[in-house]
Scaffold this active site. Structure first.
Site, PDB file in Angstrom:
ATOM      1  N   ASN A  77      12.199  16.541  71.934  1.00  0.00           N
ATOM      2  CA  ASN A  77      12.047  15.087  71.951  1.00  0.00           C
ATOM      3  C   ASN A  77      10.588  14.625  71.922  1.00  0.00           C
ATOM      4  O   ASN A  77      10.285  13.568  71.380  1.00  0.00           O
ATOM      5  CB  ASN A  77      12.729  14.539  73.207  1.00  0.00           C
ATOM      6  CG  ASN A  77      12.318  13.123  73.521  1.00  0.00           C
ATOM      7  OD1 ASN A  77      12.708  12.171  72.844  1.00  0.00           O
ATOM      8  ND2 ASN A  77      11.497  12.955  74.558  1.00  0.00           N
TER       9      ASN A  77
ATOM     10  N   ILE B 254      12.885   7.616  75.941  1.00  0.00           N
ATOM     11  CA  ILE B 254      14.204   8.104  75.570  1.00  0.00           C
ATOM     12  C   ILE B 254      14.487   9.481  76.179  1.00  0.00           C
ATOM     13  O   ILE B 254      15.639   9.803  76.499  1.00  0.00           O
ATOM     14  CB  ILE B 254      14.356   8.128  74.027  1.00  0.00           C
ATOM     15  CG1 ILE B 254      15.819   8.326  73.632  1.00  0.00           C
ATOM     16  CG2 ILE B 254      13.458   9.162  73.395  1.00  0.00           C
ATOM     17  CD1 ILE B 254      16.058   8.172  72.150  1.00  0.00           C
TER      18      ILE B 254
ATOM     19  N   TYR C 256       2.366  10.673  61.226  1.00  0.00           N
ATOM     20  CA  TYR C 256       3.636  10.645  61.946  1.00  0.00           C
ATOM     21  C   TYR C 256       4.816  10.814  60.983  1.00  0.00           C
ATOM     22  O   TYR C 256       5.708  11.646  61.210  1.00  0.00           O
ATOM     23  CB  TYR C 256       3.770   9.331  62.709  1.00  0.00           C
ATOM     24  CG  TYR C 256       5.055   9.206  63.498  1.00  0.00           C
ATOM     25  CD1 TYR C 256       5.191   9.805  64.745  1.00  0.00           C
ATOM     26  CD2 TYR C 256       6.137   8.494  62.994  1.00  0.00           C
ATOM     27  CE1 TYR C 256       6.366   9.707  65.464  1.00  0.00           C
ATOM     28  CE2 TYR C 256       7.325   8.381  63.711  1.00  0.00           C
ATOM     29  CZ  TYR C 256       7.437   8.990  64.945  1.00  0.00           C
ATOM     30  OH  TYR C 256       8.604   8.892  65.653  1.00  0.00           O
TER      31      TYR C 256
ATOM     32  N   THR D  33      10.224   2.221  73.501  1.00  0.00           N
ATOM     33  CA  THR D  33       9.510   3.326  74.112  1.00  0.00           C
ATOM     34  C   THR D  33       8.017   3.015  74.132  1.00  0.00           C
ATOM     35  O   THR D  33       7.535   2.118  73.434  1.00  0.00           O
ATOM     36  CB  THR D  33       9.733   4.621  73.330  1.00  0.00           C
ATOM     37  OG1 THR D  33       9.182   4.462  72.004  1.00  0.00           O
ATOM     38  CG2 THR D  33      11.214   4.948  73.218  1.00  0.00           C
TER      39      THR D  33
ATOM     40  N   ASP E 136       1.049  21.196  77.729  1.00  0.00           N
ATOM     41  CA  ASP E 136       0.544  20.276  76.717  1.00  0.00           C
ATOM     42  C   ASP E 136       0.947  20.834  75.360  1.00  0.00           C
ATOM     43  O   ASP E 136       0.451  21.892  74.942  1.00  0.00           O
ATOM     44  CB  ASP E 136      -0.976  20.163  76.832  1.00  0.00           C
ATOM     45  CG  ASP E 136      -1.567  19.159  75.843  1.00  0.00           C
ATOM     46  OD1 ASP E 136      -0.830  18.661  74.970  1.00  0.00           O
ATOM     47  OD2 ASP E 136      -2.780  18.886  75.946  1.00  0.00           O
TER      48      ASP E 136
ATOM     49  N   LYS F  70       7.436  14.010  60.826  1.00  0.00           N
ATOM     50  CA  LYS F  70       8.869  13.858  61.086  1.00  0.00           C
ATOM     51  C   LYS F  70       9.719  14.368  59.925  1.00  0.00           C
ATOM     52  O   LYS F  70      10.818  14.894  60.145  1.00  0.00           O
ATOM     53  CB  LYS F  70       9.183  12.392  61.394  1.00  0.00           C
ATOM     54  CG  LYS F  70       8.706  11.952  62.774  1.00  0.00           C
ATOM     55  CD  LYS F  70       9.320  12.813  63.885  1.00  0.00           C
ATOM     56  CE  LYS F  70       8.952  12.342  65.275  1.00  0.00           C
ATOM     57  NZ  LYS F  70       9.563  13.188  66.321  1.00  0.00           N
TER      58      LYS F  70
END
Length: 263
Positions: free
Chosen positions: A85, A13, A156, A192, A60, A160
């Site tokens: 992103n 994306i 994750y 993705t 990184d 988020k």
């Protein structure tokens, strides 16, 4: 036109959004962590519009020292809009050299540090677009600090929600004096590499996410959206997970991030 920096712009994306923005006449600063992929991304974006890439930056995001250097380099390129992103779901190296979960570092802490360092050079009309997700879970502060290990999906989802929380916190801090800071779920299970690796499926059209990120970066409908969360699955601004609306917990998450960065 606007100078827009996109982290994680070498595929998925991020790359597709960069190409769309280039086609619309904007200038791009592309970030990646692999030099060869970054060169290929530049070629792909410039294939859309020659001269559209004004800089490529290698770093990184799992290494916070490199993130600090990235911010310095980005300041010199006149970035007006930052799209955070880059993200990690699954990895064969889930713990950084500093003992932190790489999902929290790349998805939450690195964009916080990059944004903070860029704020003095971002114009008041600028924007910070933070990639959130429909996958959100209450943040375990001990896990954020590196004291507890989580499975991939838990780390994750928490990372988020954490970026969504600091988005709201920073927007309140800046008020009318700073750029728009907004969190966006670009769409669930888009096609993705992250989705393919994490879920073993092809995923939905990446264009769904590209459309909303372009709007968030440049569109009038996000011009007064600072501090808000946009859920592209529902096609509207919405509240994140209830824990993300808790001011006390948000303050604790931001304090934990700041403590990590001050080590």
């Amino acid at each position: 036109m606007t100078t827009i920096m996109i982290t994680g712009a070498t595929d998925g994306i991020g790359l597709a959004t960069a190409q769309e923005l280039a086609e619309q006449g904007h200038d791009l600063v592309l970030h990646g962590r692999n030099a060869e992929k970054l060169r290929a991304a530049r070629q792909a974006v410039e294939g859309t519009r020659a001269g559209s890439v004004v800089g490529t930056l290698l770093a990184d995001l799992a290494d916070l020292a490199q993130v600090a250097g990235l911010a310095t380099d980005a300041q010199d390129l006149g970035v007006e809009v930052l799209v955070n992103n880059a993200g990690v779901l699954t990895t064969d190296r889930p713990i950084t050299d500093d003992g932190l979960d790489v999902r929290f570092v790349v998805n939450t802490i690195a964009p916080y540090l990059l944004t903070r360092r860029l704020l003095p050079s971002l114009p008041r009309r600028g924007r910070v677009v933070n990639l959130s997700s429909a996958a959100q879970a209450p943040v375990d502060l001990e896990a954020l600090r590196g004291g507890r290990r989580l499975d991939d999906r838990s780390a994750y989802a928490q990372s988020k929600l954490a970026i969504t929380m600091w988005t709201r916190h920073l927007a309140r801090e800046l008020g009318q004096d700073g750029p728009v800071v907004v969190a966006v779920n670009p769409g669930s299970l888009l096609a993705t590499k992250m989705v393919q690796d994490g879920f073993g499926i092809e995923g939905n059209d990446v264009g769904i996410g590209v459309d909303v990120l372009v709007r968030a970066a440049t569109g009038d409908d996000f011009a007064d959206a600072s501090g808000k969360y946009y859920d592209n699955d529902a096609r509207r601004f919405a509240d994140p997970h209830p824990s993300g609306m808790d001011d006390q917990r948000t303050t604790a998450v931001v304090a934990a991030i700041e403590a990590i960065l001050s080590r």
